[in-house]
Design a protein around this motif. Structure first.
Motif, PDB file in Angstrom:
ATOM      1  N   THR A   1       7.139  -7.199   0.749  1.00 59.52           N
ATOM      2  CA  THR A   1       6.105  -6.182   0.718  1.00 59.52           C
ATOM      3  C   THR A   1       6.451  -5.028   1.658  1.00 59.52           C
ATOM      4  O   THR A   1       6.264  -3.855   1.323  1.00 59.52           O
ATOM      5  CB  THR A   1       4.753  -6.797   1.123  1.00 59.52           C
ATOM      6  OG1 THR A   1       4.640  -8.050   0.497  1.00 59.52           O
ATOM      7  CG2 THR A   1       3.619  -5.951   0.678  1.00 59.52           C
TER       8      THR A   1
ATOM      9  N   ILE B   1       8.596   2.879  -1.165  1.00 60.43           N
ATOM     10  CA  ILE B   1       7.607   3.883  -1.572  1.00 60.43           C
ATOM     11  C   ILE B   1       7.758   5.140  -0.703  1.00 60.43           C
ATOM     12  O   ILE B   1       7.716   6.264  -1.192  1.00 60.43           O
ATOM     13  CB  ILE B   1       6.170   3.321  -1.455  1.00 60.43           C
ATOM     14  CG1 ILE B   1       5.955   2.196  -2.465  1.00 60.43           C
ATOM     15  CG2 ILE B   1       5.139   4.415  -1.669  1.00 60.43           C
ATOM     16  CD1 ILE B   1       4.642   1.445  -2.280  1.00 60.43           C
TER      17      ILE B   1
ATOM     18  N   LEU C   1       1.078   8.001  -3.756  1.00 61.97           N
ATOM     19  CA  LEU C   1       2.177   7.078  -3.431  1.00 61.97           C
ATOM     20  C   LEU C   1       2.048   6.611  -1.979  1.00 61.97           C
ATOM     21  O   LEU C   1       2.189   5.424  -1.682  1.00 61.97           O
ATOM     22  CB  LEU C   1       3.530   7.776  -3.606  1.00 61.97           C
ATOM     23  CG  LEU C   1       4.188   7.768  -4.984  1.00 61.97           C
ATOM     24  CD1 LEU C   1       5.488   8.545  -4.946  1.00 61.97           C
ATOM     25  CD2 LEU C   1       4.458   6.350  -5.456  1.00 61.97           C
ATOM     26  N   ALA C   2       1.790   7.577  -1.086  1.00 61.02           N
ATOM     27  CA  ALA C   2       1.681   7.235   0.330  1.00 61.02           C
ATOM     28  C   ALA C   2       0.510   6.277   0.560  1.00 61.02           C
ATOM     29  O   ALA C   2       0.614   5.323   1.330  1.00 61.02           O
ATOM     30  CB  ALA C   2       1.519   8.493   1.169  1.00 61.02           C
TER      31      ALA C   2
ATOM     32  N   TRP D   1      -0.646   4.129  -1.580  1.00 66.90           N
ATOM     33  CA  TRP D   1      -0.177   2.829  -2.062  1.00 66.90           C
ATOM     34  C   TRP D   1       0.698   2.177  -0.981  1.00 66.90           C
ATOM     35  O   TRP D   1       0.565   0.981  -0.669  1.00 66.90           O
ATOM     36  CB  TRP D   1       0.604   3.039  -3.366  1.00 66.90           C
ATOM     37  CG  TRP D   1       1.197   1.801  -3.961  1.00 66.90           C
ATOM     38  CD1 TRP D   1       0.704   0.527  -3.862  1.00 66.90           C
ATOM     39  CD2 TRP D   1       2.393   1.712  -4.746  1.00 66.90           C
ATOM     40  NE1 TRP D   1       1.521  -0.345  -4.542  1.00 66.90           N
ATOM     41  CE2 TRP D   1       2.569   0.369  -5.095  1.00 66.90           C
ATOM     42  CE3 TRP D   1       3.329   2.650  -5.187  1.00 66.90           C
ATOM     43  CZ2 TRP D   1       3.644  -0.078  -5.857  1.00 66.90           C
ATOM     44  CZ3 TRP D   1       4.398   2.206  -5.956  1.00 66.90           C
ATOM     45  CH2 TRP D   1       4.557   0.863  -6.285  1.00 66.90           C
ATOM     46  N   GLY D   2       1.579   2.996  -0.361  1.00 62.47           N
ATOM     47  CA  GLY D   2       2.449   2.469   0.694  1.00 62.47           C
ATOM     48  C   GLY D   2       1.648   1.956   1.881  1.00 62.47           C
ATOM     49  O   GLY D   2       1.925   0.872   2.395  1.00 62.47           O
TER      50      GLY D   2
ATOM     51  N   THR E   1      -0.041  -1.250   1.118  1.00 58.70           N
ATOM     52  CA  THR E   1       0.969  -2.308   1.087  1.00 58.70           C
ATOM     53  C   THR E   1       1.280  -2.780   2.503  1.00 58.70           C
ATOM     54  O   THR E   1       1.380  -3.981   2.761  1.00 58.70           O
ATOM     55  CB  THR E   1       2.242  -1.784   0.400  1.00 58.70           C
ATOM     56  OG1 THR E   1       1.907  -1.324  -0.901  1.00 58.70           O
ATOM     57  CG2 THR E   1       3.304  -2.850   0.281  1.00 58.70           C
ATOM     58  N   LEU E   2       1.405  -1.821   3.425  1.00 59.71           N
ATOM     59  CA  LEU E   2       1.708  -2.192   4.816  1.00 59.71           C
ATOM     60  C   LEU E   2       0.546  -2.939   5.464  1.00 59.71           C
ATOM     61  O   LEU E   2       0.760  -3.865   6.248  1.00 59.71           O
ATOM     62  CB  LEU E   2       2.020  -0.942   5.632  1.00 59.71           C
ATOM     63  CG  LEU E   2       3.485  -0.513   5.639  1.00 59.71           C
ATOM     64  CD1 LEU E   2       3.654   0.702   6.531  1.00 59.71           C
ATOM     65  CD2 LEU E   2       4.396  -1.632   6.118  1.00 59.71           C
TER      66      LEU E   2
END
Ligand code: HEM
Lengths: 288, 450
Positions: free
Chosen positions: A232, A239, B28-29, B31-32, B35-36
């Motif tokens: 992840t 990304i 996108l950011a 989503w990033g 995710t983090l």
């Protein structure tokens, strides 16, 4: 000589070459003396060769793929970063940035030696040919990102020095020496393109690394994607670099903002590489 | 008809917003970042454990925002959905029109990458020679007469203009593969005791564990002895759709295929068979069943129950405590006793010795039974994901390593049997990236024809 001793000797040689090369090339960064560049380049090449020889010596002795712990993997990381940098330096005459890169590579390498646990065979889930494909790909992508990070650093240095300096030069309150020295660096535009080119090496490698990781996970754990912290975190870095690539298509983002973005993206790579291993447990802490 | 106008306006506003690259990158950011968050906040834990690790307001926020299972949360799915929508919109509204520009006249001097070269000869012959020059260097030259001026267009890597399309399509294909699993796939885990069988509920396929073996090696490291597992092997007999029992071997990294469902070696452990006595008599109704770790049984007529906590492969003969050696040599079982729901304590009981439970009850851990943990998974989306991943990689290589560029060339008579060649270059990634190559090209043209 005992082969394990050979492993250690090569490691020390590589570290010494990087440390000396870092100093010599930092001198070159400021002085532009040709002999410092030549010596620094030779030390970088020698250190890099010693590192690959060290990894090969360790594998030849133990028959255990040497990249499955942080000792081996950090060693490959710095070796690949230096190798990619050497290729860039020859192609685009960039030795001036080598001191910073070698210093960082030496730090990572030295940190890696603290993870040398001796010879350990791999646990079953790591006994796979995928380990031999996936790990070098991912680690190489990190190496390329380190190179892009260093170029971003040079970009930002030049940008901010220039911004301070230009009004000073205009008002005649500074010497031309610094301005002359700045002129020996590639232009901001060229530096921006160099960052982009290094990301162009790293992002396809990281993509391939994630894909091979997914293929391996599919084979070992039954699912190509498990939301494991390591994969992840790699996705998050991916990304961020994909975003970098898109931002770089915008004229208003190229240069300063993209360089900062690349610095942030590299921070996420380091978090993925070291932070997750050290702070967060998951499937990649290799249980079964 | 009157109400169609505002609706159309709204539609075009939404499309413009979604197709904007900055909006896309923001998504996108986002989503990033989500995710983090999932990396930093441990996923799928018991709610109480968040309160143990974080201050109460943060723990409450984690639970309320579903950050404890973020990858299945509305936020996460929404962020991916928006990224896909934005990417698709941008592909149609920006990428396709912008990346495949028609041949048209330009003001050479107005394009940052431009130059003029004076070459001896009349315009016609110079044009032919310049075209020849570009063609031999791998440029594809085509000519158009626009408003009375003849333009030559030299294109390089024109085919690579589809790189973005390949990438964006690849991402959509991967998403489609993931959706296929979500809609029709399944997965699960099952523990099969040696000599017993288990069924995959969705397919009714049967897996019988004939034998499980494993190898563990003690290894001397700098930090002391480490017991490293080397191999796990399950010898199984499976019965699939064809009804024929088939012997197979499952090991880590080597799953078996059972009518399209893959079965993986995931774990192993030890179940325990107990003998239970009341007075001197064996209580058959309670004895002989194998309990998995964590299972319990109640003692009739009392408020007491016994939990089989875990297996201890080797009891250290000197300390009588569990040894770190995971190989089985002098095994025991850790048993917990619970009285009316309250744990009374734990005991390490060597095999074949009795633990007195009071009121004439005794329990004897008699024999361990090794079990093998299998994971099974049916995922019809895998081929799509694989194709998407391959395309993604190809697309990235195209986008990064084949830079489509176009030279706009016009040749004008300059009098005195000389012609001026004006060249302007455009690429899909701005001008800077092509500057060096452009200078080299013009220098070569000068040298070649000057
Ligand atoms: C929010 C989602 C996305 C949007 C709105 C978007 C939009 C765009 C646009 C408009 C371009 C063309 C830029 C230009 O030529 O000016 C582009 C290029 C590109 N996109 Fe995307 N995209 C998205 C997601 C992705 C993803 C997830 C990938 C996967 C890697 C991707 C890969 C690419 C590539 C490789 C290029 C070419 C970049 C270059 O040539 O430098 N895109 N994208």
């Amino acid at each position: 000589m005992h082969p394990m001793a050979l492993d250690a000797v090569l490691m020390v040689l590589a570290l010494a070459a990087y440390a000396a090369g870092a100093i010599v090339l930092v001198v070159y960064f400021f002085s532009r003396e040709e002999w410092t560049r030549n010596l620094g380049a030779a030390l970088a090449v020698a250190g890099c060769a010693a590192q690959f020889a060290q990894l090969a010596a360790r594998y030849a002795e133990t028959h255990i793929w040497p990249l499955l712990n942080l000792y081996g993997s950090l060693s490959l990381f710095s070796a690949v970063a230096v190798a990619i940098f050497i290729a860039f330096a020859f192609r685009y005459r960039l030795w001036f940035a080598g001191g910073f890169l070698l210093a960082i590579a030496a730090l990572f390498l030295a940190y890696g030696t603290t993870w040398n646990e001796g010879v350990m065979p791999a646990v079953p889930s790591l006994q796979s040919y995928w380990a031999k494909i996936h790990v070098p790909l991912v680690v190489s992508s990190y190496g390329a990102f380190l190179v892009s990070f260093v170029f971003s650093g040079v970009y930002l240095t030049r940008y901010y020095v220039e911004r301070r300096l230009v009004p000073a030069v205009a008002s005649g309150s500074t010497n031309d020496e610094v301005a002359g020295w700045l002129g020996t660096l590639p232009s901001l535009t060229q530096l921006d393109i160099l960052v982009y080119r290094a990301v162009s090496v790293g992002l396809p490698l990281l993509t391939l690394g994630i894909i091979t990781g997914a293929a391996w996970a599919h084979e070992a754990w039954g699912a190509y994607w498990q939301w494991d912290p390591k994969e992840t975190a790699a996705l998050a870095s991916w990304i961020l670099y994909a975003s970098y690539m898109h931002l770089h298509t915008r004229a208003s983002w190229r240069g300063l903002r993209c360089s900062w973005w690349s610095v942030i993206a590299f921070a996420s790579v380091i978090f993925c590489y070291l932070g997750v291993n050290i702070w967060i447990s998951g499937l990649h802490s290799y249980k079964v | 008809m009157a109400s169609a106008q505002p609706l159309n306006n709204l539609k075009s506003d939404v499309l413009r917003l979604l197709g904007n690259v900055t909006v896309g990158v923001t998504l996108l950011a986002l989503w990033g970042v989500l995710t983090l968050i999932g990396v930093v906040v441990e996923q799928g834990k018991d709610p109480t454990s968040y309160f143990a690790s974080y201050p109460a307001p943060i723990a409450r926020a984690i639970l309320r925002l579903d950050f404890n299972d973020i990858y299945h949360s509305v936020w996460y799915l929404l962020s991916i959905g928006l990224v896909l929508a934005s990417m698709t919109t941008a592909t149609f509204t920006k990428v396709i029109p912008r990346r495949l520009p028609p041949h048209r006249a330009v003001k050479v001097d107005a394009i940052p990458l431009h130059d003029h070269v004076t070459i001896a000869g009349d315009a016609e012959s110079v044009r032919a020679r310049v075209e020849q020059f570009f063609t031999t260097r791998g440029w594809r030259v085509s000519k158009r007469e626009i408003d009375g001026t003849i333009w030559a267009f030299a294109d390089r890597f024109n085919w690579a203009r589809v790189g973005v399309l390949v990438n964006h399509t690849a991402i959509l294909i991967i998403a489609a593969g993931a959706i296929l699993y979500w809609a029709w796939g399944f997965s699960g885990e099952t523990a099969v005791l040696s000599g017993e069988a288990s069924q995959i509920p969705q397919t009714h396929a049967l897996i019988r564990l004939d034998r499980f073996s494993y190898t563990i090696e003690p290894i001397m490291t700098k930090g002391g002895i480490v017991y490293q597992p080397i191999d796990y092997v399950s010898h199984v007999t499976v019965v699939g759709r064809n009804g024929i029992p088939t012997p197979m071997i499952v090991r880590v990294n080597h799953p078996i295929d059972l009518d399209g469902t893959l079965v993986y070696q995931a774990s192993y452990g030890f179940a325990m068979r107990f003998l239970i006595f009341h007075g001197r008599a064996l209580v058959r109704a309670l004895s002989g069943r194998a309990l998995l770790e964590g299972d319990a049984f109640a003692i009739p007529g009392t408020g007491r129950s016994v939990v089989y906590e875990r297996f201890v492969p080797t009891i250290d003969p000197r300390t009588h405590l569990p040894s770190p050696d995971p190989r089985v040599s002098d095994p025991g079982a850790v048993l917990g006793v619970i009285e009316s729901g309250i744990p009374l304590g734990e005991m390490l009981v060597p095999l074949r010795t009795a633990l007195d439970l009071g009121d004439g009850w005794r329990v004897v851990p008699e024999r361990q039974v090794v079990y093998s943990g299998f994971q099974y998974r049916y995922d019809p989306g895998v081929p799509l994901v694989a194709v998407g991943a391959g395309l993604l990689l190809i697309g990235l290589v195209i986008s990064f390593y084949f830079l489509p560029a176009r030279l706009h060339v016009r040749v004008d008579d300059a009098g005195g049997d000389r012609a001026i060649v004006g060249v302007a270059a455009t690429t899909v990634k701005g001008y800077d990236i092509f500057e060096e190559a452009f200078r080299d090209l013009i220098a070569a043209l000068r040298q070649n024809q000057g």
